[in-house]
Design a protein around this motif. Structure first.
Motif, short mmCIF file in Angstrom:
data_model
loop_
_atom_site.label_atom_id
_atom_site.label_comp_id
_atom_site.label_asym_id
_atom_site.label_seq_id
_atom_site.Cartn_x
_atom_site.Cartn_y
_atom_site.Cartn_z
N ASN A 289 0.81 -1.22 0.00
CA ASN A 289 0.00 0.00 0.00
C ASN A 289 0.83 1.26 0.00
OD1 ASN A 289 -2.28 -1.59 0.05
ND2 ASN A 289 -2.38 -1.61 2.28
N ARG A 290 2.14 1.13 0.22
CA ARG A 290 2.95 2.33 0.36
C ARG A 290 3.84 2.60 -0.85
NH1 ARG A 290 5.95 1.17 5.63
NH2 ARG A 290 7.06 3.02 4.93
N ILE A 291 3.53 1.93 -1.97
CA ILE A 291 4.38 2.12 -3.15
C ILE A 291 4.01 3.40 -3.88
CG2 ILE A 291 5.08 1.13 -5.37
CD1 ILE A 291 4.48 -1.61 -4.22
N VAL A 292 4.99 4.26 -4.08
CA VAL A 292 4.78 5.47 -4.89
C VAL A 292 5.67 5.39 -6.13
CG1 VAL A 292 4.92 7.98 -4.90
CG2 VAL A 292 4.26 6.77 -2.80
N TYR A 293 6.99 5.15 -5.89
CA TYR A 293 7.92 5.00 -7.00
C TYR A 293 8.42 3.56 -7.03
CZ TYR A 293 8.08 10.08 -7.19
OH TYR A 293 7.75 11.40 -7.30
N ASN A 294 8.88 3.11 -8.22
CA ASN A 294 9.38 1.74 -8.31
C ASN A 294 10.79 1.73 -8.93
OD1 ASN A 294 9.13 1.64 -11.25
ND2 ASN A 294 6.92 1.67 -10.84
N VAL A 295 11.31 0.53 -9.13
CA VAL A 295 12.71 0.37 -9.57
C VAL A 295 12.93 0.95 -10.98
CG1 VAL A 295 12.41 -1.97 -10.51
CG2 VAL A 295 14.61 -1.28 -9.60
N GLY B 272 15.98 7.52 -13.49
CA GLY B 272 16.30 8.83 -12.93
C GLY B 272 15.12 9.72 -12.63
N ARG B 273 13.93 9.10 -12.56
CA ARG B 273 12.74 9.95 -12.31
C ARG B 273 12.56 10.24 -10.83
NH1 ARG B 273 10.51 6.89 -16.79
NH2 ARG B 273 9.74 5.26 -15.39
N CYS B 274 13.33 9.57 -9.97
CA CYS B 274 13.22 9.84 -8.54
C CYS B 274 14.55 9.52 -7.87
CB CYS B 274 12.11 8.98 -7.91
SG CYS B 274 12.49 7.22 -7.95
N GLN B 275 14.65 9.91 -6.61
CA GLN B 275 15.85 9.62 -5.82
C GLN B 275 15.71 8.27 -5.14
OE1 GLN B 275 18.50 11.89 -5.44
NE2 GLN B 275 17.43 12.96 -7.09
N VAL B 276 16.82 7.76 -4.61
CA VAL B 276 16.79 6.49 -3.88
C VAL B 276 15.89 6.62 -2.66
CG1 VAL B 276 18.19 4.85 -2.57
CG2 VAL B 276 19.07 5.81 -4.69
N LYS B 277 15.99 7.80 -1.98
CA LYS B 277 15.20 7.97 -0.74
C LYS B 277 13.71 7.93 -1.03
CE LYS B 277 18.38 10.61 2.15
NZ LYS B 277 19.41 11.19 1.26
N GLN B 278 13.32 8.33 -2.25
CA GLN B 278 11.89 8.35 -2.59
C GLN B 278 11.41 6.95 -2.98
OE1 GLN B 278 12.70 11.50 -5.55
NE2 GLN B 278 10.87 12.50 -4.77
N ALA B 279 12.26 6.18 -3.67
CA ALA B 279 11.81 4.87 -4.14
C ALA B 279 11.88 3.82 -3.04
CB ALA B 279 12.67 4.43 -5.33
N ALA B 280 12.86 3.95 -2.14
CA ALA B 280 13.05 2.91 -1.11
C ALA B 280 12.04 3.10 0.01
CB ALA B 280 14.47 2.96 -0.57
N ILE B 281 11.20 2.07 0.22
CA ILE B 281 10.18 2.12 1.27
C ILE B 281 10.78 1.57 2.55
CG2 ILE B 281 7.89 1.31 1.96
CD1 ILE B 281 7.42 0.87 -1.11
N ARG B 282 10.74 2.41 3.61
CA ARG B 282 11.31 1.96 4.89
C ARG B 282 10.31 1.08 5.60
NH1 ARG B 282 11.89 3.66 10.20
NH2 ARG B 282 10.34 5.32 9.96
N ASP B 283 10.77 -0.13 6.02
CA ASP B 283 9.88 -1.01 6.79
C ASP B 283 9.90 -0.56 8.24
OD1 ASP B 283 8.66 -3.12 8.18
OD2 ASP B 283 9.33 -4.57 6.68
N ARG B 284 8.73 -0.14 8.76
CA ARG B 284 8.71 0.43 10.11
C ARG B 284 8.89 -0.61 11.19
NH1 ARG B 284 3.78 3.28 8.01
NH2 ARG B 284 4.59 5.09 6.88
#
Lengths: 227, 286
Positions: free
Chosen positions: B74-80, B86-98
């Protein structure tokens, strides 16, 4: 007209004296003299080759002193026809091969070490030796023999193309499929023990697989031959 | 004196930089459905639990699954694909597991297919990820085509997952051959071992698998029904401390981190029935 029991022909460096089977010992000298007297001027100092159809070599020995005294021939020897000469040559060649023939010959062999994995293909123009295993899904192809010093679990295709005498050998023989020339064999049920076996085409052209240690098809050959 | 000191600190900084770069491990199998995604998620969670920063990357573009298995869909905004182009940064694509500190997911895209990326994109991407994470686990898709080619680009190590089935072994063998061709030495995990079937002769033993594949064994994972429940609910099997599969993954993670004293536990068939278990508990010997 009575058939001549003694005929004379020119050959090589002398004359060939053909003696018919019907000649008896008694008549031998008379008949020979009869034929040779008209040609005594030619026979002087020539080599005489006795071709006796009765294969009784005594004739040669008896004729030698007789012909030498009467006709002054140089030598009297048994006639060697084409067949006997060939046989003698073969005899000589055979002894040569047993002792040294393999020294000057080469076998074309591709020798490989390692594991042949699924999807990989090894193609040798003549013989192929692999120190290693052939995994299921792998293919090994050779123009001659295939010898695997390991487990054969994949596909082995030998004798490409048109060589019926090729063999497939493995220390642990459990292929999924084998082929020699154009004869294909499907792999059998799984065995629990590891057996060195050899596959070859028998006299009926069928694929035969025997235990190599018990029934080695090459053990009947009496001397070493180059493959 | 001062000049040499400066020189020394320059060298040590470089060396530290090299050590800090992340390790890329691709988890592959050839055959589909043997447990690559489960293994990637479980190992990612286990390695992160041991204190490292881990990025798990889903390379099954078009058929993404890693996000579902980890419960992060449910938390996917950007993908690989966005990240690689180059459409996003690593920090934006990588989803942090809480739930687990240091664990991040870079999901696949669901609408593209595997031709959306090429090996050059992947080479650049792995370079970028190495600078941000200690370990990068790449969940390789099944097959040997573009998806596989992309996943092994930039990989330092490979883990081949294989179940004790003839078809899985055949495909794993092919994959191992392809990995060796790229100078990557693979290690083996034998997954979904059912001990009573091995004893009965209905299943290959892990030794049979090892004999054919002939690569270093890094772990044996026993079949555990709780894995299915965990993947369906998006939770991690390693959190269940009684699960044999979870324990196996934790041991494998320790071995990946370099602890070679951790033994590889062989799944054994416990032949005692109910009565046998009772008598053994009471201390009565037969």
């Amino acid at each position: 007209m009575a058939e001549k029991s003694v005929t004379i022909k020119g050959v090589g460096d002398g004359f060939r004296l053909i003696l018919d089977k019907s000649i008896s010992k008694k008549n031998l000298f008379d008949e020979v003299s009869q034929t040779l007297i008209p040609l005594s001027h030619l026979i002087k100092g020539a080599h005489i080759y006795i071709d006796s159809e009765s294969e009784d070599y005594e004739f040669t020995e008896e004729l030698f002193p007789f012909l030498k005294d009467k006709f002054f021939v140089e030598s009297v020897k048994p006639f060697k026809n084409h067949k006997t000469i060939k046989a003698e040559l073969k005899q000589r060649v055979r002894t040569r091969e047993v002792e040294r023939g393999w020294k000057n010959s080469k076998s074309e062999v591709l020798m490989i070490t390692g594991r042949v994995r699924s999807g990989q293909k090894i193609d040798a123009s003549k013989h192929l030796i692999i120190y290693g295993d052939v995994n299921p899904g792998a293919e090994v192809i050779a123009g001659g023999d295939i010898i695997i010093l390991g487990a054969l679990c994949g596909t082995a295709i030998a004798g490409q193309k048109k060589d019926n005498k090729s063999v497939i050998f493995a220390l642990d023989f459990r292929p999924s499929q084998i082929q020699i020339n154009d004869v294909v064999g499907v792999g059998g049920a799984k065995k629990s023990i590891k057996l060195p076996e050899i596959a070859f085409l028998n006299s009926l052209g069928e694929l035969e697989i025997t235990s190599y240690l018990d029934q080695n098809p090459f053990s009947k050959l009496p001397w070493p031959e180059v493959r | 004196m001062a000049g040499s000191e400066i020189k020394l600190s320059f060298i040590s900084k470089q060396k530290r930089g090299a050590d800090l770069k992340g390790k890329v491990i691709v988890i592959t199998s050839g055959k589909g459905g043997v447990g690559k995604t489960t293994t990637t998620a479980s190992l990612g969670a286990a390695i992160a639990s041991l204190g490292k920063t881990v990025a798990v990357v889903d390379m099954d573009i078009g058929l993404r699954n890693l996000d579902v298995v980890m419960g992060l869909e449910n938390r996917i905004v950007y993908n690989v694909v966005d990240l690689a182009h180059g459409r996003c940064q690593v920090k934006q694509a990588a989803i942090r597991d809480r739930r687990i500190e240091g664990l991040f997911l870079i999901p696949a895209s669901q609408s593209d297919n595997k031709n959306a990326l090429n090996t050059d994109d992947m080479a650049r991407l792995t370079k970028k990820l190495r600078e941000e994470f200690d370990y990068i686990l790449i969940d390789c898709p099944a097959g040997i085509e573009q998806g596989f080619e992309n996943s092994v680009t930039g990989a330092d190590e490979a883990i081949v997952v294989c179940t004790p089935e003839v078809s899985a072994v055949r495909d794993a063998d092919r994959i191992i051959g392809l990995l060796y061709a790229r100078s990557i030495t693979p290690k083996l995990i034998v997954n979904r071992i059912v001990p009573y079937m091995v004893v009965n002769g209905d299943m290959l033993s892990h030794k049979d698998v090892e004999d054919v594949l002939s690569v270093e064994l890094i772990g044996l994972v026993e079949m555990d029904d709780r894995v299915i429940a965990a993947t369906n609910t998006g939770s991690y099997i390693i959190d269940d401390k009684t699960s044999k599969a979870g324990q196996a993954y934790t041991r494998i993670a320790k071995r990946i981190l370099g602890d070679l004293t951790v033994p590889i536990k062989e799944p054994i068939y416990d032949q005692k029935g109910l009565w046998g278990k009772i008598t053994s508990k009471l201390g009565i010997k037969k």
